[in-house]
Design a protein around this motif. Structure first.
Motif, short mmCIF file in Angstrom:
data_model
loop_
_atom_site.label_atom_id
_atom_site.label_comp_id
_atom_site.label_asym_id
_atom_site.label_seq_id
_atom_site.Cartn_x
_atom_site.Cartn_y
_atom_site.Cartn_z
N GLY A 17 44.92 51.99 39.10
CA GLY A 17 45.67 50.80 39.62
C GLY A 17 45.64 50.83 41.11
N LEU A 28 46.29 35.43 48.19
CA LEU A 28 46.10 35.86 46.61
C LEU A 28 47.37 36.62 46.26
N PHE B 24 42.09 44.77 30.87
CA PHE B 24 42.96 44.50 31.79
C PHE B 24 42.55 44.81 33.27
N ILE B 25 41.86 45.98 33.18
CA ILE B 25 41.25 46.76 34.40
C ILE B 25 40.31 45.55 34.86
N LEU B 28 42.12 42.60 36.23
CA LEU B 28 42.88 42.94 37.55
C LEU B 28 41.93 42.84 38.79
N ARG B 29 40.66 43.55 38.55
CA ARG B 29 39.70 43.46 39.50
C ARG B 29 39.35 42.31 39.88
N LEU B 31 40.96 39.56 39.81
CA LEU B 31 42.04 38.95 40.32
C LEU B 31 42.26 39.04 41.84
N THR B 32 41.68 40.17 42.45
CA THR B 32 41.55 40.35 43.83
C THR B 32 40.49 39.41 44.78
N PRO B 34 38.89 35.92 45.56
CA PRO B 34 39.23 34.42 45.31
C PRO B 34 38.31 33.63 44.42
N ARG B 35 37.06 34.08 44.24
CA ARG B 35 36.29 33.44 43.63
C ARG B 35 36.38 33.68 42.00
N ALA B 37 39.13 35.20 40.56
CA ALA B 37 40.69 35.23 40.34
C ALA B 37 40.95 34.37 39.11
N GLU B 38 40.55 33.28 38.89
CA GLU B 38 40.98 32.60 37.69
C GLU B 38 40.30 33.13 36.46
N ASN B 41 42.16 36.42 35.67
CA ASN B 41 43.43 36.05 34.69
C ASN B 41 43.25 35.57 33.12
N SER B 44 42.16 38.90 31.50
CA SER B 44 43.42 39.79 31.17
C SER B 44 44.27 39.06 30.05
N SER B 261 49.24 49.02 41.08
CA SER B 261 48.83 47.83 41.88
C SER B 261 49.94 47.17 42.40
#
Lengths: 94, 297
Positions: A17, A28, B24-25, B28-29, B31-32, B34-35, B37-38, B41, B44, B261
């Protein structure tokens, strides 16, 4: 023994994490909080196990409320993140 | 292990949890950036649906109607809140959701203790279970009350920091009462009789709830995003320690990912304000005090 295995998962997931969040644009920050918040609703699984186990009436009642709270967290959390990120994508597209 | 997935081998459940953990991993990766991120989500969310779905089907649910009702009520409330919220009000809603997650973890650990005492008697509790439950209760209750106060401040109910005399001494005092209740729970010194209700646990929850309020009330509204980020990390840690109580791998993995995180994100947010976390939490006035932590990324 189960404790040591659990501890192993805990420590490794902690390092993972830590490494996952390296460079993140400030825009973000809020969506990331929202998205990880939805993930922390994973406690829903614990709620389901406890609520359904029928150990005792009290445990079931507590489990019921835990399931409600955790489901609000999971469903609401993912939906809000989704809305936020959709707006985000739209702004970028313009 | 007599649910609807009866014919499958024992290891199926942990294997599905492993898949969820990976989702989830990856989520999460993504999500960081911009392109992605959606998409992150959604990935996850898929991991969550998989983990919850297989859990519902796997375990023998003695009261399926109660469980179904609880899931429906929660999903209904969550959907309604998320759909009806104004964009500007989203941060406080995240705060509320976050509080609910922490509260759920605290309730689950309590319910599990009550259930185990009911089935095996107070002597049937292992020190690992009571210790992890005490940690869950402390973090979960602080997260619940702290998040609700933070959400209220973001909503503009009372944004100003509220100060009380001997603040830090009172916080430390209340924390040590909560820790003592936890120690009574773990060591089972009969200061408080355990009973079927596992009284020390609920005493711990009550004190920790007060602590949650005391911690957040003195912090100004402008610092709330950092507080929410920190409490978000807490709710992850509460879920992880619930995983220790229940011996559940995916709770530990997902909860710890969020915890770690979230702590990093909290640090990044503090640094971008040019302040230290200690200054935000205990500095009081919300005034910017320059720290030397302004290194460039």
């Amino acid at each position: 023994m189960a404790f040591v295995e659990n501890l192993t998962l805990f420590v490794l997931a902690g390092f993972l994490g830590y490494e996952l969040i390296t460079k993140i644009p400030a825009t973000l920050h809020t969506p990331l909080i929202s998205g990880t918040n939805a993930i922390s609703g994973i406690t829903l699984i614990g709620s389901v196990v406890v609520a359904g186990s029928g150990h005792s009436t009290l445990a079931s009642v507590l489990g019921f409320f835990a399931v409600v709270l955790a489901t609000v967290n999971v469903v609401g959390g993912y939906l809000v993140s989704h809305q936020m990120l959709r707006n985000f994508g739209r702004r970028r597209g313009e | 292990m007599a649910g609807l997935l009866d014919g499958l081998p024992q290891d199926t459940l942990p294997l599905v949890y492993l898949v969820s953990g990976v989702l989830f991993i990856v989520g999460l990766r993504k999500l960081t950036h911009p392109r992605t991120a959606e998409q992150g989500n959604l990935i996850s969310a898929t991991g969550m649906a998989l983990a919850v779905g297989v859990t519902v089907l796997w375990f023998e649910i003695l009261e399926p109607l109660v469980l179904g009702a609880a899931l429906l009520v929660g999903a209904g409330i969550g959907t309604w809140l998320a759909v009806s919220v104004e964009t500007t009000e989203m941060p406080q809603l995240i705060g509320v959701f976050n509080g609910f997650g922490g509260g759920a973890s605290a309730l689950v650990a309590g319910a599990e203790l009550v259930g185990q005492v009911g089935a095996l008697g107070a002597s049937g509790l292992s020190a690992t279970a009571t210790g992890a439950a005490a940690v869950t209760g402390l973090i979960g209750a602080v997260t619940f009350c702290g998040s609700l106060v933070a959400a209220g401040k973001l909503h503009g109910i009372y944004e100003n920091p509220i100060h009380y005399p001997a603040e830090n001494a009172i916080k430390v005092g209340v924390l040590s009462v909560a820790v003592s209740a936890g120690l009574v729970l773990v060591t089972r010194i009969d200061l408080v009789p355990m009973g079927e209700l596992v009284a020390p646990y609920w005493a711990l929850l009550a004190v920790a709830s007060v602590l949650g309020v005391l911690l957040v009330v003195p912090i100004g509204g402008a610092d709330m995003p950092v507080v929410i980020a920190l409490l978000n990390a807490f709710s992850g840690l509460a879920a992880a320690s619930t995983g220790f109580v229940l011996n559940n791998s995916v709770l530990i993995i997902a909860g710890t990912l969020v915890g770690a995180s979230g702590l990093i994100l909290t640090r990044i947010m503090c640094r971008s304000m040019n302040r230290s976390l200690v200054n935000v939490l205990f500095g009081g006035h919300g005034g910017p005090t320059a720290t030397s932590g302004a290194e460039a990324d």
